[in-house]
Design a protein around this motif. Structure first.
Motif, PDB file in Angstrom:
ATOM      1  N   SER A 130       0.898  -1.213  -0.064  1.00  0.00           N
ATOM      2  CA  SER A 130      -0.084  -0.030   0.221  1.00  0.00           C
ATOM      3  C   SER A 130       0.963   1.172  -0.199  1.00  0.00           C
ATOM      4  CB  SER A 130      -0.991   0.134   1.322  1.00  0.00           C
ATOM      5  OG  SER A 130      -1.409   1.300   1.187  1.00  0.00           O
ATOM      6  N   LYS A 164      -0.012   3.690   1.567  1.00  0.00           N
ATOM      7  CA  LYS A 164      -0.274   4.482   2.750  1.00  0.00           C
ATOM      8  C   LYS A 164       0.000   3.744   3.792  1.00  0.00           C
ATOM      9  CE  LYS A 164      -4.492   6.500   4.845  1.00  0.00           C
ATOM     10  NZ  LYS A 164      -3.979   7.882   5.247  1.00  0.00           N
ATOM     11  N   CYS A 177      -6.143  -1.725   1.397  1.00  0.00           N
ATOM     12  CA  CYS A 177      -6.794  -0.643   1.887  1.00  0.00           C
ATOM     13  C   CYS A 177      -7.930  -0.713   3.003  1.00  0.00           C
ATOM     14  CB  CYS A 177      -7.811  -0.255   0.405  1.00  0.00           C
ATOM     15  SG  CYS A 177      -8.576   1.367   0.340  1.00  0.00           S
ATOM     16  N   ALA A 213      -7.842   6.530   2.157  1.00  0.00           N
ATOM     17  CA  ALA A 213      -7.195   5.316   1.771  1.00  0.00           C
ATOM     18  C   ALA A 213      -7.661   4.767   0.324  1.00  0.00           C
ATOM     19  CB  ALA A 213      -7.706   4.135   2.884  1.00  0.00           C
ATOM     20  N   ASN A 218      -5.879   6.875  -2.319  1.00  0.00           N
ATOM     21  CA  ASN A 218      -4.724   6.236  -2.557  1.00  0.00           C
ATOM     22  C   ASN A 218      -4.599   5.009  -3.199  1.00  0.00           C
ATOM     23  OD1 ASN A 218      -2.510   7.840  -1.231  1.00  0.00           O
ATOM     24  ND2 ASN A 218      -3.873   7.729   0.529  1.00  0.00           N
TER      25      ASN A 218
END
Length: 395
Positions: free
Chosen positions: A142, A144, A279, A285, A288
């Motif tokens: 990810s 994030k 996610c 999120a 992203n």
């Protein structure tokens, strides 16, 4: 001269018995001994053999069959069990593997799958490690931070090792903020920077003796560098070569990456057979995640290579699974339920979540995810859709 393994078939349907007998006649190294639908007779036969293959069809009597498998797996380690069923649910497969079976196939049998499994099992009877013909690389990613990538990579890798009984490598490529050793409460003697400095020496024996083995499992962990400065000296070419070497030794390589698109992370993504794009169900999120999917499309990644995994999912969230799929334009591959107290207890104690509560919804979800991505199940194209859990099971 090749030694033949005595083989006992347990099945209620005579047609199933005959098909197995026919397929066995075309497999080198196996000698059909008997077929029966009586577990007691099969047990008595196994007692008289130094080693044996037992093929059990659980289609008609799953519970007595599972008890039989557990008993002979515990009492006769030189006996290997191949399980068949015409109802290959995730729940059954998990129970079969826990009972000690070596592998599982759906009925009706596909000859190629049957012979491939028997070929791979043959050398195991004589304590010979089989040659790795295919390694599946799984990256948990990810862009994030703070959404549970390391927990997913750690628990998934361990469940893969437990379910498949194959050697699994868990690699921490988060060179600045790696946490895998914390999640397993380990203080490894070697880390990835040492490994990369000794690429010319690496072979299977070196890897299996140098990587940190987790307890009595087949999971091997390669930790991140202990100091930032060591990470600065790591080159992309070294990472790429390391992947080539790992693929020769391990059946699965699970990679935990940093939250970003630096070159070393992109190298891991390029080497991956499957990337789980993590996610959570909130708008930042999801934005992203959208950007990641756009980038992967520009890079030319196949759609099946990138799969959406929703972490900490709750059915009563304001943002539903259907909303997420509509926003991302892509189906959700897997949902891991939100179980804050069980997960935090595992993290704080430095143990896998299954050690805290194996019956919790989140522990079951990791087991089922491992089944889905493992080769033995993946090849059968069993589409289980998404994690099966009930919010009332939040334990």
């Amino acid at each position: 001269m090749m030694q033949n393994i005595p083989t006992i078939v347990i099945a209620e349907e005579s047609q199933t018995q005959e098909v197995i007998k026919l397929f066995l006649s075309e497999c080198n190294g196996y000698n059909f001994l008997a077929s029966t639908n009586d577990f007691s007779k099969a047990y008595n036969a196994v007692k008289e053999l130094s080693r044996a293959l037992v093929i059990v069809d659980l289609s008609d009597y799953p519970d007595p069959g599972l008890n039989f498998i557990t008993k002979i797996s515990q009492e006769y380690p030189n006996c290997k069990v191949l399980v068949l069923s015409d109802c290959p649910t995730v729940d059954l497969i998990v129970r079969v593997m826990r009972a000690g079976a070596r592998d599982f196939l759906p009925v009706p049998l596909i000859k190629a799958d049957f012979t491939n499994i028997l070929d791979s099992m043959y050398s195991e009877f004589f304590g010979v490690s089989k040659k790795r013909t295919k390694c599946r690389v799984l990256t948990v990613f990810s862009n994030k931070g703070g959404i549970g990538k390391t927990a997913i990579a750690s628990n998934l890798a361990l469940e893969l090792a437990k379910i498949t009984k194959e050697n699994v490598a868990l690699i921490d490529l988060n060179f600045q903020l790696g946490d895998i050793t914390t999640f397993f409460d380990l203080k490894p003697s070697f880390n990835i920077s040492y490994m990369l400095q000794n690429l010319d020496k690496i072979n299977e024996d070196f890897l299996l003796s140098t990587l940190e083995k987790y307890k009595d499992t087949s999971l091997y962990i390669l930790a991140d560098p202990p100091y930032f400065k060591l990470a600065e000296n790591i080159k992309v070419a070294q990472i790429s070569k390391l992947f080539d070497i790992l693929k020769q030794t391990f059946s699965y390589v699970v990679v935990d990456t940093s939250a970003g698109f630096e070159a070393k992370t992109m190298t891991a993504l390029e080497n991956s057979d499957l990337t789980l794009l993590v996610c959570i169900a909130n708008l930042p999120a999801l934005r992203n995640c959208q950007r990641c999917l756009e980038l992967f499309e520009k890079l030319g990644y196949e759609q099946n290579k990138i799969q959406i995994l929703i972490n900490r999912y709750m059915e009563n969230d304001e943002i539903k699974a259907a909303d997420i799929e509509e926003v991302l334009g892509k189906k959700i591959f897997w949902k891991i339920p939100n179980n804050y107290f069980t997960m935090m207890s595992a993290i704080n104690k430095g143990v896998p979540v299954a050690d805290i509560n194996p019956d919790s919804n989140v522990a079951k979800s990791y087991k089922e995810l491992a089944l889905i991505v493992s080769d033995s199940i993946y090849k059968q194209n069993l589409s289980f859709g998404s994690s099966r859990f009930d919010e009332k099971d939040n334990k």
